[in-house]
Enzyme design. Sequence first.
Site, PDB file in Angstrom:
ATOM      1  CG  ASP A 144     -14.575 -63.575   5.224  1.00 48.09           C
ATOM      2  OD1 ASP A 144     -15.286 -62.538   5.219  1.00 48.09           O
ATOM      3  OD2 ASP A 144     -14.618 -64.411   4.316  1.00 48.09           O
TER       4      ASP A 144
HETATM    5  C1  BGC Z   1     -17.059 -62.917   2.500  1.00 47.05           C
HETATM    6  C2  BGC Z   1     -15.910 -62.023   2.096  1.00 47.05           C
HETATM    7  C3  BGC Z   1     -16.364 -60.583   2.068  1.00 47.05           C
HETATM    8  C4  BGC Z   1     -16.914 -60.216   3.435  1.00 47.05           C
HETATM    9  C5  BGC Z   1     -17.354 -58.771   3.553  1.00 47.05           C
HETATM   10  C6  BGC Z   1     -17.751 -62.420   3.753  1.00 47.05           C
HETATM   11  O1  BGC Z   1     -18.914 -63.130   4.005  1.00 47.05           O
HETATM   12  O2  BGC Z   1     -16.577 -64.225   2.691  1.00 47.05           O
HETATM   13  O3  BGC Z   1     -15.419 -62.412   0.848  1.00 47.05           O
HETATM   14  O4  BGC Z   1     -15.304 -59.748   1.715  1.00 47.05           O
HETATM   15  O5  BGC Z   1     -18.029 -61.048   3.698  1.00 47.05           O
HETATM   16  O6  BGC Z   1     -18.462 -58.488   2.820  1.00 47.05           O
END
Ligand code: BGC
Length: 747
Positions: free
Chosen positions: A294
């Site tokens: 993530d």
């Molecule tokens: C979130 C994810 C997301 C990623 C990219 C993160 O802050 O937890 O769910 O896919 O950002 O945008």
Amino acid sequence: MLKTSYLKIAGTLLGLLIVTFSAVGQITPPQSKVSQENIKIDALIKQMTLNEKIGQLSLFTSDWDVTGPSLNDNYKKMIKEGKAGSIFNAYTVDYVRELQRIAMEQSRLKIPLLFGYDVIHGHRTIFPIPLGQACSWDMAAIEQVERIAAVEATAEGINWTFAPMVDIARDPRWGRVAEGAGEDTWLGCKIAAARVKGFQGKDLAANNTMLACAKHFAAYGAPQAGRDYNTVDISQLSLYEWYLPPYKACLDAGIGSVMTSFNEIAGVPSTSNKWLLTDLLRKDWHFKGFVVTDYGSINELLAHGVAGSIKDAAQLSLNAGVDMDMQGSAYLNSLDSLLKEKKITMIRIDEAVRVVLEAKMKLGLFDDPYRYCNKARQEKEIMTPEAIAFARKMVSESCVLLKNPNHILPVPATVRSIAIIGPLGDSKKDMLGNWSAAGNWEKCVTLVEGIRSKVKDNVVIYYEKGCNTNDEDRSGFDAALKIVAKADFVILALGENGWMSGEASSRSHIDLPGVQNELAEAIVKTGKPVAVALFNGRPLAITKLNSLPVAILETWFGGTQAGTGIADVLFGDVNPSGKLTMTFPRNEGQVPVFYNAKNTGRPYRASEPDAKYVSRYLDCSNDPLFPFGYGLSYTTFSYFNLTTAVAGNKITVTVQIGNTGSRDGEEVVQLYVQDNVGSITRPVKELKGFQKVMIKKGETKTLTFNLTLDDLAFYHPDLKKFWEPGEFTAFVGTNSAETISNSFRIR
Ligand code: BGC
């Protein structure tokens, strides 16, 4: 360190012949094609410098200008140098084509870029938030939502979505419950599979299918106290039984990528968790796609306190099984020296590079890197009338009728004037909810607009905001009461703002914010019939509102067609059939409250309401406000003649359901099972099946559910899953609390 390659390598013809994998997509290509692809990938890896390999393991976000997405020169330079193998948050054909062109024309090895994006509930056409969609219990429709989302996203250059989010969640304080399917694991698995199928289609190489990503691995939905990013501390048994199955369901549906979660599990953050990412995911589950972190979660290992430097963090993550670093630059800045210091191996780097290249190949990017950059598709395939119509249908299917005293709804045909009141009544921006991708709020239909277009000139519509969503200002009450005085019927549009759920949006109080309850009370006092349309991204503790003599329709955040779809239900063109997939608590003190709980040694019994030494509260009932599976219709259903039969491996449950009301209606008939005596304690009920059926007024239908013994299996303390003989209870009903039951015995 990963000792054995998770790709099965067979044949040694100059080390080039690698066979047997089907990383992504539903269909395994013929053996010869797979071998050909592997030969190409092998040859490519051989040509790559270490920096180029690390580039394939690095994902960076595009920037945003007022005019749209943009990439700063530094990233462009990195693409040229082969240091950025994938980009996210970049879309529209011209822009993606330009970035891809840099990779294809200016980088040494001309390896195409992946383009990722959070396509969570639609791309341009925005559908209800995932929690709302789940309440439709309509797997075909949910799959179709993702099909449309994939068609639109790929028409704008995107080929990888960071979805589905399949985190099981039992705590409505956590804002990200909006993105998931709710509290039930069995249903969560079905929905997860439907979403993967919708995104990836039958052939990943088609130009309108995209790579999906199961997130957030694992158990991100169980943060302590419902606070986002917080510690997760659950038993191994709960992890296997309740939290892991939906990720596995994604794998079984052929998902091509998995995203690690921000949280720790039992002291080990997911992004450095070798047991999770290698032993479980690769070895036990045979995952063949790639693992991405993530956002910056390798770097967060420092804050977690398991790494003293970014370099240590990169080492931990790569060796745990993380293939791609999202936005952290940890791999970019550290893998080189880690390799020199022999803290990581080239074998592990190559494994990671291979799974990323395989995904690019499966998507057909090596055949045509511009296959998702088709201007004609971008112009033709976005927000089509069919997509808009489907979004409208999905809104009405997601609505859940929570309360309808005296048949307040549907709005009677005799009504000539309606006062619509409330901060969510005409707020386009809020209709999208969170994670609304490339959705344009200006294209959203509000409730006021949806109702106006439905009633045309036949009914006079007044609108007043009455109050804001989230402050103490009561100065709009008078104006609201004035239009109530002129109207035959009142529709209140209350709830949360779109931004109040989603990431980093936990709330400790989950009643209606601001002075909305007071506004509702003031309006109810006028004696006019009142229906409330609720807009929210999580179950709310609306005990106060529920005590008023009003109808309540849960509408979530409906997206582009929110207003039209809700109006269809309010006016009875669609008879509501949605059922909650997450329990609504009476107050925050009950949280977590979920249907598949354990009985305890001192269960509360309704027949002895004053018993003291039982598992109960002094100041609140144990029952939630609205249980899992709950949802009313404009008609009524009655359940009878539940029979169970066991023959060999098969259990057959039959039940009759009559439509006893005055309209045709759809009902989600739910089957739950309890294992009455187990070697370890079992939940009081577990969902094991459902059927969504249309039953005409006056009609009775007989439904049959077929279970096998495998459906009765559960995880044991040694983490083996099997069923145990003994007595079981089958419950069938309209929700998890109102059921009829019958028992059966397995010998
Ligand atoms: C979130 C994810 C997301 C990623 C990219 C993160 O802050 O937890 O769910 O896919 O950002 O945008």
